[in-house]
Design an enzyme around this catalytic site. Structure first.
Site, PDB file in Angstrom:
ATOM      1  CG  HIS A  53     -56.799  24.627  66.434  1.00 24.65           C
ATOM      2  ND1 HIS A  53     -55.896  24.791  67.449  1.00 24.65           N
ATOM      3  CD2 HIS A  53     -56.070  24.339  65.330  1.00 24.65           C
ATOM      4  CE1 HIS A  53     -54.680  24.612  66.993  1.00 24.65           C
ATOM      5  NE2 HIS A  53     -54.757  24.344  65.693  1.00 24.65           N
ATOM      6  CD  GLU A  55     -59.586  24.544  71.384  1.00 24.41           C
ATOM      7  OE1 GLU A  55     -58.721  24.348  72.247  1.00 24.41           O
ATOM      8  OE2 GLU A  55     -59.477  24.126  70.197  1.00 24.41           O
ATOM      9  CB  CYS A  83     -52.957  25.933  71.125  1.00 22.09           C
ATOM     10  SG  CYS A  83     -54.003  26.740  69.872  1.00 22.09           S
ATOM     11  CB  CYS A  86     -57.665  27.828  71.001  1.00 20.14           C
ATOM     12  SG  CYS A  86     -57.688  26.907  69.436  1.00 20.14           S
TER      13      CYS A  86
END
Length: 168
Positions: A53, A55, A83, A86
């Site tokens: 992801h 992040e 999410c 993260c």
């Protein structure tokens, strides 16, 4: 243009890179003392790795840059509300400021489903600002998913036509 808009635009540039790769267009940048020390975009489809992801990769870059897992005195700008995975990484890396664009009503764990970054039961809390360039951040996602649905519909139709021709 204010500072938040400037850095969110940088995160949007990362989201555009993800979009060009066919990835869900989410981008993130981490800022320390006015400089970007980490930047990334989603690469989950490209890498076939659930942890790539935006992040998480920006956090890893920032940690490498400053030589510490503690990202104190930094600000994370991300185009979509983080999410649970993260949000956990944000807490673990001690990022004190999180600024995001669009809410994620299906998986967001900063404001939408949970408030993980502001839960006093953890040993770290973040100052959160939501809605910076929310329209721009939301529109790239909307466009991506509209095109994805249209592409899948066209592929389904093409398969159906091919099957019908085989029957003839």
């Amino acid at each position: 243009m204010n500072e938040h808009h400037h850095f969110m635009n940088e995160a949007l540039k990362e989201a555009e890179k993800a979009y060009a790769l066919g990835e869900v267009p989410i981008g993130a940048v981490i800022v320390y003392e006015g400089e970007i020390i980490g930047r990334a975009h989603n690469l989950r489809e490209t890498t076939q790795n659930a942890t790539t992801h935006a992040e998480l990769m920006a956090i890893q870059q920032a940690c490498d840059k400053i030589g510490s897992w503690r990202l104190e005195d930094t600000t994370l700008y991300v185009t979509l509300e983080p999410c649970p995975m993260c949000a956990g990484a944000i807490l673990q890396s001690r990022v004190p400021n999180v600024i995001y664009g669009a809410r994620d009503i299906k998986a967001g764990c900063v404001d939408s489903l949970y408030r993980l970054l502001n839960d006093s039961r953890f040993n770290h809390e973040c100052h959160v600002t939501e809605g910076v360039l929310a329209d721009e951040c939301g529109s790239i996602l909307t466009r991506f998913f509209q095109e994805l649905r249209a592409r899948k519909k066209a592929e389904k139709l093409a398969r159906k036509l091919a099957e019908q021709q085989e029957e003839v």
